[in-house]
Design an enzyme around this catalytic site. Structure first.
Site, mmCIF file in Angstrom:
data_model
loop_
_atom_site.group_PDB
_atom_site.id
_atom_site.type_symbol
_atom_site.label_atom_id
_atom_site.label_comp_id
_atom_site.label_asym_id
_atom_site.label_seq_id
_atom_site.Cartn_x
_atom_site.Cartn_y
_atom_site.Cartn_z
ATOM 1 N N ARG A 80 8.521 -9.858 10.348
ATOM 2 C CA ARG A 80 7.403 -9.678 9.419
ATOM 3 C C ARG A 80 7.890 -9.704 7.972
ATOM 4 O O ARG A 80 7.221 -10.251 7.087
ATOM 5 C CB ARG A 80 6.651 -8.377 9.725
ATOM 6 N N LYS A 183 3.417 -7.409 3.747
ATOM 7 C CA LYS A 183 3.604 -5.991 3.406
ATOM 8 C C LYS A 183 4.172 -5.910 1.985
ATOM 9 O O LYS A 183 5.372 -5.696 1.783
ATOM 10 C CB LYS A 183 4.524 -5.323 4.440
ATOM 11 N N GLU A 219 -9.283 -3.148 8.431
ATOM 12 C CA GLU A 219 -8.373 -2.114 8.948
ATOM 13 C C GLU A 219 -8.631 -0.777 8.292
ATOM 14 O O GLU A 219 -9.535 -0.639 7.470
ATOM 15 C CB GLU A 219 -6.913 -2.549 8.879
HETATM 16 N N1 PLP Z 1 -1.768 -1.977 8.279
HETATM 17 C C1 PLP Z 1 -1.205 -1.618 7.117
HETATM 18 C C2 PLP Z 1 -1.906 -1.969 5.859
HETATM 19 C C3 PLP Z 1 0.018 -0.939 7.127
HETATM 20 O O1 PLP Z 1 0.584 -0.547 5.982
HETATM 21 C C4 PLP Z 1 0.638 -0.639 8.345
HETATM 22 C C5 PLP Z 1 1.923 0.044 8.381
HETATM 23 O O2 PLP Z 1 2.945 -0.545 8.483
HETATM 24 C C6 PLP Z 1 0.008 -1.034 9.536
HETATM 25 C C7 PLP Z 1 -1.192 -1.706 9.467
HETATM 26 C C8 PLP Z 1 0.640 -0.777 10.854
HETATM 27 O O3 PLP Z 1 1.705 -1.656 11.088
HETATM 28 P P1 PLP Z 1 2.927 -1.242 12.007
HETATM 29 O O4 PLP Z 1 2.372 -0.896 13.317
HETATM 30 O O5 PLP Z 1 3.774 -2.465 12.061
HETATM 31 O O6 PLP Z 1 3.598 -0.105 11.346
HETATM 32 C C1 COI Z 2 3.960 2.422 8.202
HETATM 33 O O1 COI Z 2 3.205 2.737 9.106
HETATM 34 O O2 COI Z 2 5.155 2.165 8.378
HETATM 35 C C2 COI Z 2 3.476 2.283 6.840
HETATM 36 O O3 COI Z 2 4.040 1.528 6.124
HETATM 37 C C3 COI Z 2 2.323 3.065 6.450
HETATM 38 C C4 COI Z 2 2.374 3.637 5.047
HETATM 39 C C5 COI Z 2 3.283 4.781 4.872
HETATM 40 C C6 COI Z 2 2.461 2.630 3.969
#
Ligand code: PLP
Ligand code: COI
Length: 340
Positions: A80, A183, A219
């Site tokens: 990612r 991200k 989301e």
């Molecule tokens: N959506 C956003 C905007 C996020 O910042 C995160 C956190 O990382 C997620 C979704 C969830 O992603 P992940 O499951 O890869 O942590």
């Molecule tokens: C995560 O779930 O890793 C995130 O990045 C969420 C937040 C702290 C930005």
């Protein structure tokens, strides 16, 4: 080291002994450096400061009941970050470099990995920034990639318990063809007003609709959305949300449990039909949603009238954390033992 009350830490920042760094210069990555500094020396004209050339990641290391330390799906976070790099024109951190730095930084900070019983974990924060000093709007030539770590507790108060969310129609965090699927810090800057507004009204988080039509679910703050109905796991398909590693894992686990899995546009009115709903992410794990209020229509979509997480969300949560903690067989090969 000061004693840490592991069971009562929040999702904050506690500095640790070491971080690892790697510099991109003259078109290539250098050697991995270990640093005990918690600051960086940066030009006031660096592109990350002015033009948002910055990306980050989030993943966790778990101290498991068998005494080992495991990291969850780090190759997915590497992939990612590479996608994000392509999205904002930065060099890609190769998967081998990323995973080597993950292992090094966890081992170097072993004292900061919370005990299993506390429910806390070690959060890893990879950060990639453009460092070239320039004022023209161009991609930097030089970059710094850092991974630091910090012990964390639950992201939302109470961990696996239901909390209320609120639909925001006045603010968008990302555009359909913008950077929502990457991200990058800018998305989070764009979310701060909505997030503050939601908190001021006693909600745990803001809930986004698609920016173009305000018709479909996007989301929930920094987590993906899923709903459960008719033995089906339903989650949004959208170009403006982050592809969550947790959600990807839950889709697989839902299928393993015999649920149908649908990834598609979800009109907001469909919320009415879900039996359970949750927010999912590395920080959020699964945060079951009690209800989602939509102030514009006055509707309140209630998923947990008794205030308790639903049975399927509970099973998915258990399954996920049991794999992360090495309690159930890791049939999909998602975890890496970093400390034996
Ligand atoms: N959506 C956003 C905007 C996020 O910042 C995160 C956190 O990382 C997620 C979704 C969830 O992603 P992940 O499951 O890869 O942590
Ligand atoms: C995560 O779930 O890793 C995130 O990045 C969420 C937040 C702290 C930005």
């Amino acid at each position: 080291m000061k004693e840490i009350d592991w069971a009562n830490i929040g999702f904050g920042y506690i500095p640790t002994d070491y971080n690892v760094r790697c510099v991109w210069r003259d078109g290539k990555w250098g050697e991995i450096e270990v640093s005990s500094e918690t600051t960086i020396n940066l030009s006031i004209a660096a592109t990350c400061l002015h033009y948002g050339q910055e990306a980050f990641e989030g993943l966790k290391a778990y101290r498991c009941p068998d005494g080992k330390v495991r990291v969850f799906r780090m190759e997915e976070n590497a992939a990612r970050l590479q996608a994000t790099s392509r999205g904002i024109v930065m060099p890609e951190v190769p998967t081998e470099l990323f995973t080597e730095m993950v292992k090094r930084v966890v081992r170097l900070n072993e004292h900061f990995i919370p005990p299993y019983e506390s429910g806390a974990t070690l959060y890893l924060r990879p950060l990639l920034i453009g460092t070239t000093a320039q004022v023209g709007v161009h991609p930097a030539k030089d970059y710094l990639f850092i991974i630091f770590v910090t012990p964390v507790g639950p992201y939302f108060k109470g961990g696996f318990s239901t909390t209320p969310y609120v639909v925001t129609r006045d603010y968008d965090r990302s555009a359909p063809l913008g950077t929502g699927c990457y991200k990058v810090g800018g998305n989070y800057a764009a979310s701060l007003r909505a997030n503050t507004w939601a908190h001021e009204q006693g909600y745990s988080c803001e809930f986004y609709l698609d920016a173009k039509e305000k018709k479909y679910i996007d989301e929930c703050g920094a987590a993906n959305f899923f709903g459960i109905k008719d033995n089906t796991y339903v989650t949004p398909l959208s170009t403006s949300i982050l592809p969550s590693v947790t959600n990807k894992s839950l889709m697989q686990l839902a299928a393993d449990l015999g649920l149908k899995v649908e990834r598609r546009q979800i009109p907001i009115e469909e919320l009415e039909t879900f039996e359970e709903a949750g927010a999912c992410g590395t920080a959020a794990v699964i945060s079951p949603i009690e209800r989602i209020d939509d102030p514009e229509t006055g509707k309140s979509y209630v998923f947990a009238p008794d205030g308790k997480p639903g049975p399927i969300s509970t099973r998915l949560y258990q399954k996920l954390i049991n794999i992360q903690y090495g309690i159930e067989p890791d049939v999909h090969n998602w975890t890496t033992v970093v400390i034996e």
